[in-house]
Scaffold this motif. Sequence first.
Motif, short mmCIF file in Angstrom:
data_model
loop_
_atom_site.label_atom_id
_atom_site.label_comp_id
_atom_site.label_asym_id
_atom_site.label_seq_id
_atom_site.Cartn_x
_atom_site.Cartn_y
_atom_site.Cartn_z
N GLY A 137 24.11 16.74 -21.66
CA GLY A 137 25.06 17.83 -21.81
C GLY A 137 26.45 17.25 -21.93
O GLY A 137 26.65 16.16 -22.49
N ILE A 167 24.77 21.31 -18.32
CA ILE A 167 23.69 21.54 -19.27
C ILE A 167 23.09 22.92 -19.01
O ILE A 167 22.80 23.28 -17.87
CB ILE A 167 22.62 20.42 -19.18
N GLU A 169 19.34 25.61 -15.00
CA GLU A 169 20.60 25.12 -15.56
C GLU A 169 21.38 24.42 -14.46
O GLU A 169 21.24 24.73 -13.28
CB GLU A 169 21.42 26.27 -16.14
#
Length: 331
Positions: free
Chosen positions: A17, A67, A115
């Motif tokens: 990410g 991310i 997440e």
Amino acid sequence: MRAIKHIHSNKVPHWVGDGFYVKTLFNHLDNEADFNYQHTDPFLLLDYGQPTTFTPNPNHEKEPHGIGQHPHKGFETVTIAYAGEISHADSAGGCGIIKEGDVQWMTAGRGIMHEEFHSPDFSRRGGLFSMVQLWVNLPSAHKLTAPKYQTLKRADLPIVDLSNIENGHAIGQARIIAGKWQYTTGAASTFTPINMWNIALHSAGSTTLQVPNNHNIMILVQEGTLLVNEKSVSAGSLIQFTAPTVTDIAIIDFDNGQSATQVSDSIKLTYPEPADDKLSGDKQAPSTVKLLLLSGEPIGEPVVGYGPFVMNTQAELKQTFRDYQTGNFGK
């Protein structure tokens, strides 16, 4: 004493990410002859997030660093915060924020979406950020276990003093995330026997760790420089120890013809005496050396993985992709 087989330190960092700058120190998908899943079982992957400074993120409410939602199945993710703060949320209702020294332990089991981002507070102020994420395999009997989430706060992790082998004085501490140190049991619940210890050495001297001799063993040097079994190792290095052999496990008493089981191997850690300051001649102030010890009893089962899914057979892996594509993931 368990011998060192290799010290791994030449990995190239990359972004996961836009919030995690990591070195992947091992990955079960790699198939190097001398360092593959057989040598790390039950640990599948280790991402070392080296200390990185982030500026404040004024747009963190709309675009936080990290991310976004992604799937996992067939294993557990373990995230340890060394600096900064990490927020987590998953499809099973698990959520939380971990700060320095805290641990989040997520069991993906039969399937989960989650997440990970920098926390709102850390995003507002910025600063130093460092973490480690591990993937821990699940045995076939528990591959499809229900997802769950464990928040392990630093203050709740049992502490063991590490004594200098010469005079008995404490030269550091180990926080027992999982497993056992003598009579002290770690905070995390696990599906197979593993040890996960956060170790900090703050004074010169040597100490000895005792680790089960039927475990695969690795140590990550997270910060500082020290001697491990008399070899100098610095931050960012992963120490791979030799696999146990028959002579490690059984000791024969030739006097009475009986055998005894050796239950542990030793590892020697030495915090060197601080060097003299070249200008003043005084000893430099010692800095803390931080380590993460990982040991685990190998599961010894086939592993078939792709991306965020780790199963035992190709058929199971293909079914996982079909479930993900047809809306049946995690059911």
